[in-house]
Design an enzyme around this catalytic site. Structure first.
Site, mmCIF file in Angstrom:
data_model
loop_
_atom_site.group_PDB
_atom_site.id
_atom_site.type_symbol
_atom_site.label_atom_id
_atom_site.label_comp_id
_atom_site.label_asym_id
_atom_site.label_seq_id
_atom_site.Cartn_x
_atom_site.Cartn_y
_atom_site.Cartn_z
ATOM 1 C CG ASP A 67 44.166 20.414 25.354
ATOM 2 O OD1 ASP A 67 43.799 21.550 25.016
ATOM 3 O OD2 ASP A 67 44.025 19.408 24.634
ATOM 4 C CE LYS A 103 42.784 27.596 13.699
ATOM 5 N NZ LYS A 103 41.573 26.891 13.297
ATOM 6 C CB SER A 105 2.325 47.857 52.330
ATOM 7 O OG SER A 105 2.813 47.598 53.634
ATOM 8 C CB SER A 160 10.523 42.360 59.137
ATOM 9 O OG SER A 160 9.135 42.280 58.946
#
Lengths: 634, 264
Positions: free
Chosen positions: A95, A151, A465, A535
């Site tokens: 439980d 339920k 870059s 890298s």
């Protein structure tokens, strides 16, 4: 010691009952115990008395809620276990509390289960903890889940409501990659469809709860997987030196050669020890067994080393990805240091980055790099040295770990090694017994002749870059200033030194190792080596830093948008078109340097400015100042 | 591996984790069936040696058969045997119901032993299936300075990773057979030929199912005179194991109070 005799009983199935608070988990268990005649004598009477005392109708949950505080507040605080059995087999019912503040207790309970029952209120439908529990169960490796729509009496036992909920929860669980073993309508309070088919729900031609439980498979054996035997301790109570531990997966027999990781040592099992002592030889053992092993030679080994066979060793890495759930009081943010425990090994890790934070209740992504209590996140962890690792997907028991925050267990997670290179070959190369001979020219003599130190500038950044542009311009300038200087460029190296390598993660990592070793030779020779390499992995750059004595990391940091707009070689276009796989920035990660000595934002500043800063940097750190003038600072 | 091998292996794992991570350990030896199984498992875990003391917290009110058993097997199993005497009843909390008050002597004796020997952790042979608050226990269960159990806020415990570091003054209860059932204990006792006190076997239609102080422990009706017969009897019974232990049943929440205060 190995096989189960045919007459041996089936192992009990531990099954956890989860779901949103008040959806009736404890009631389902209470009713199940009652209907299967599993309650001890007098239990139902004492529950009735307790209920009356509190002015409540008969409360099934009292069967389990053992603590006074739980009965008083009508909630489950901590997880509990109770046994019951059907004709088919034994069960351990676990439980688990539904309240979000008791999530640590829910996890404590669920971690012991091999299957799960998700309880859902027919009126309320799926709620926060319904989804959260299901999501966490999957993260913890539970594969079998069955759903109870409880339920049903409150919705008039309507078939349509059941179908609606069955379909929606089915979709939710499917999105989480959970396999659903069944969905059944019950009313635990009324005992409908628990052990006997419900007359109110004749439309449900499926199973009762007990039949559904009996249909769940036994937990799978780990014996067919590769051997994983973590060292728990080393005993020397008498003349024997016994390596003790539990086999987590695979099999082990006397005469096997074992490989220990991360130390990468190896020895042969000379005997499997046990008490009381056994006669004979040729013993073997399998997953789950606690054993004691003696080796044919004395190795220095410690708790935490992981033994495998040589044919199927674990991965060695000091960086990996993980999906974690966090229970700690303090939120997690990048660069936080934690202790990780995996099987018997324990080591520190640094949270390198947070890739994704998920709210486990809504399953929505949360923005930011902060992991708060009860959240799930994908993170990258770094260890200070190589660790023996398995991906959770490969080995469920070895691929999971807990995180400590101070003394407390504050989270758990599972390892993913996708995209990382196995570093064992590098370790092996370094361990080979190579003795070095010494030069008759000292490094100092070389420096004095060259009037500058040798070393390496490691330019890392995205494709486009400007690394190579800068490296070649710097080479020319430094050469004119009298430096011994040479550029090691990615493309050029690929044509020679690394022509045998491809573009797999392992090959890329090996390529970078070779470049680092080559650059290190240039530095030894007194040169300033300029390395121009994307890298992308921090681990690779960190290794280069370890190889090279005078190492300077330069982050050429133009952002992806700028680089892609430039695209000097047309590579981004091809990568976007799917022609190039694992292209950094597009389909593979670039791990931004954390401790770069120099950052050049080539997206903003021009080549001339960047070049000037580089020259100043080299002049400041490599140039020897004439005698008599105070030396520069390093 | 059989299910019984799996139980054994899990217990051995717990013993070895404790031995690797915690200093100054001792094992509580109540002389009953569970703690005898626990000693046997420790001998398996450490290849014939029990590398920590076996402590009997003695109320002085045990059955004579229990004392005889203790003296014989402490020698035969080469145990490092320690005995601690419990303080008298008069020193116990007067507000406790009578049997609980008597049982509280054991908690007090336990505290004395911990102080005297500086134990950081004690192995205790409790099981989840015995009693509802024990079902909520952790395997490594921290106790505060006075030995109190804070059951409202227990540490998370999963994937066989146990919390083993605590602030000074905390001590640990370690439960190597928490996951066993009463039937498991008897089946293992049979398989491994572990000796037991004869009080467990029926004499004149009665036997003890759980052993404690002679004045607050009661026998049950039974004809089971061998371990095999006990196993068969357990298959059919619906009576709780500790039905004959008076302190469990005096008032609602009474045993929980005892346990929160440090009782086993």
């Amino acid at each position: 010691m190995t096989k189960r005799p045919p007459s041996a009983p089936r192992p009990p199935l531990p099954i956890v009952i989860v779901g949103h608070v008040d959806h009736g988990k404890s009631t389902v268990i209470g009713r199940l115990l009652f209907e299967t005649n599993s309650l001890p004598e007098g239990k139902a009477e004492s529950v009735r008395a307790t209920s009356e005392k509190r002015g409540m109708p008969f409360e099934w949950a009292f069967v389990l809620d053992a603590l006074q505080a739980e009965r008083d507040q009508g909630i489950t605080i901590d997880t509990t276990q109770i046994r019951f059995q059907t004709k088919a087999r034994r069960y351990i019912l676990i439980d688990a509390p539904g309240h979000v503040e008791f999530l640590k207790n829910m996890i404590t309970g669920a971690a012991q289960a091999k299957a799960a029952l998700l309880v859902m209120d027919a009126e309320e439908g799926a709620r926060d903890q319904t989804r959260q529990h299901a999501f966490l169960l999957h993260l913890m490796g539970l594969e079998t889940i069955a759903v109870i729509i409880n339920k049903m009496d409150r919705v008039g036992y309507q078939e349509r409501r059941f179908q609606e909920l069955r379909d929606s929860i089915g979709r939710t669980l499917h999105e989480m990659n959970l396999k659903v073993s069944g969905v059944i309508p019950v009313s635990a309070r009324e005992g409908e469809n628990i052990a006997a088919p419900s007359a109110h729900m004749a439309w449900h031609r499926g199973e009762t709860l007990t039949a559904l439980l009996d249909s769940l498979p036994d937990a799978p054996s780990q014996s067919e997987k590769p051997l994983r035997f973590p060292i728990q301790d080393i005993y020397k109570f008498d003349e024997r030196r016994i390596i003790a531990g539990r086999i987590e997966s695979g099999r082990l027999k006397e005469g096997d050669r074992l490989l220990f990781s991360p130390s990468n040592k190896s020895a042969v099992v000379s005997s499997l020890e046990s008490w009381p002592p056994r006669e004979g030889r040729g013993f073997s053992a399998e997953a789950g067994e606690a054993v004691g092993v003696m080796l044919d030679r004395q190795l220095f080994l410690e708790r935490g080393e992981l033994a495998s066979h040589q044919s199927d060793p674990p991965f060695l890495s000091d960086i990996f990805r993980a999906r974690i759930f966090w229970l700690g009081r303090h939120p997690l943010t990048p660069s936080v240091s934690l202790v990780m425990k995996r099987a018997t090994s324990e080591f520190s890790v640094v949270l390198q980055s947070v890739e994704r934070v998920i709210d486990a209740a809504s399953l929505e992504e949360v923005s930011g790099e902060r992991v708060s209590r009860n959240q799930v996140a994908d993170i990258i962890l770094r260890a200070p040295s190589l660790q023996a690792l398995d991906s959770f997907g490969e080995n469920g028991l070895m691929g999971r770990f807990v995180l400590l925050d101070g003394r407390d267990i504050a989270g758990g997670g599972v390892v993913s090694l996708d995209g990382y290179a196995d570093q064992r070959p590098i370790l092996e190369a370094r361990m080979r017994d190579v003795s070095r001979v010494s030069h008759k020219v000292s490094p100092r003599e070389r420096e004095l002749r060259a009037r500058h130190r040798g070393g390496v500038l490691w330019l890392t950044g995205l494709s486009g870059s400007g690394k190579s542009t800068l490296a070649f311009a710097l080479e020319k300038t430094l050469f004119d200033l009298g430096y011994g200087v040479y550029v090691l460029d990615g493309d050029n190296i690929r044509h020679g030194l690394s022509e045998d390598l491809g573009f797999s993660v392992e090959d890329r990592s090996e390529n970078i190792r070779r470049v680092a070793e080559a650059a290190s030779l240039f530095a030894d020779a007194g040169f300033v080596a300029l390395v121009s390499f994307i890298s992308p992995m921090r681990s690779d750059r960190a290794r280069a830093r370890g190889i090279i004595p005078n190492f300077h990391e330069v982050h050429v940091s133009a952002d992806l948008e700028t680089c892609e707009a430039r695209d000097p070689k047309g590579l981004y276009k091809r990568a976007r078109g799917g022609e190039i796989e694992d292209f950094t920035g597009v389909s593979a990660d670039y791990e931004v340097p954390e401790g770069a000595e120099l950052v050049l934002d080539t997206g903003v500043e021009g080549v001339e400015d960047s070049l000037r800063r580089l020259v100043e940097y080299v002049e400041g750190r490599f140039r020897l100042v004439p005698e008599g003038v105070s030396d520069y600072e390093i | 591996m059989t299910p019984m091998d799996a139980l054994e292996s899990q217990s051995i794992y717990i013993f070895r984790e404790a031995f690797a991570k915690v200093k100054n350990l001792a094992m509580l030896w109540s002389l009953g069936k569970d703690s005898n199984v626990m000693i046997h498992l420790a001998r398996k875990a450490f290849f014939g040696t029990v590398p920590f003391p076996a402590l009997h917290v003695d109320t002085g009110r045990k059955f004579q058969e229990m004392y005889d058993f203790r003296d014989q097997y402490a020698k035969e199993w080469r145990l490092n045997f320690l005995r601690e005497t419990c303080p008298p009843l008069e020193e116990m909390d007067e507000t406790l119901p009578p049997a609980a008050r008597s049982a509280a002597r054991k908690t007090a004796g336990l505290r004395l032993a911990i102080q005297k020997h500086g134990f950081e952790a004690l192995f205790a042979g409790i099981r989840r299936d015995e009693e509802a608050t024990r079902a909520k226990e952790r395997v490594f269960s921290p106790r505060g300075l006075a030995g109190r159990w804070d059951f409202r806020d227990q540490p998370p415990e999963f994937w066989d990773q146990y919390k083993t570091e605590f602030p000074k003054g905390t001590h640990l209860r370690i439960h190597p057979i928490l996951h066993w059932t009463e039937t498991d204990i008897w089946e293992y006792t049979l398989r491994e030929s572990i000796p037991v006190i004869p009080l467990y076997f029926a004499r004149d239609g009665k036997r003890y199912r759980s052993l404690g102080d002679h004045d607050i422990t009661f026998p049950m009706e039974s004809e089971a005179a061998t371990v095999e017969e006990i196993i068969a009897e357990l298959r059919d019974t619906k009576t709780a194991e500790r039905a004959g232990r008076a302190m469990d049943h005096e008032e609602e929440g009474g045993f929980e109070r005892l346990r929160a205060d440090g009782y086993l």
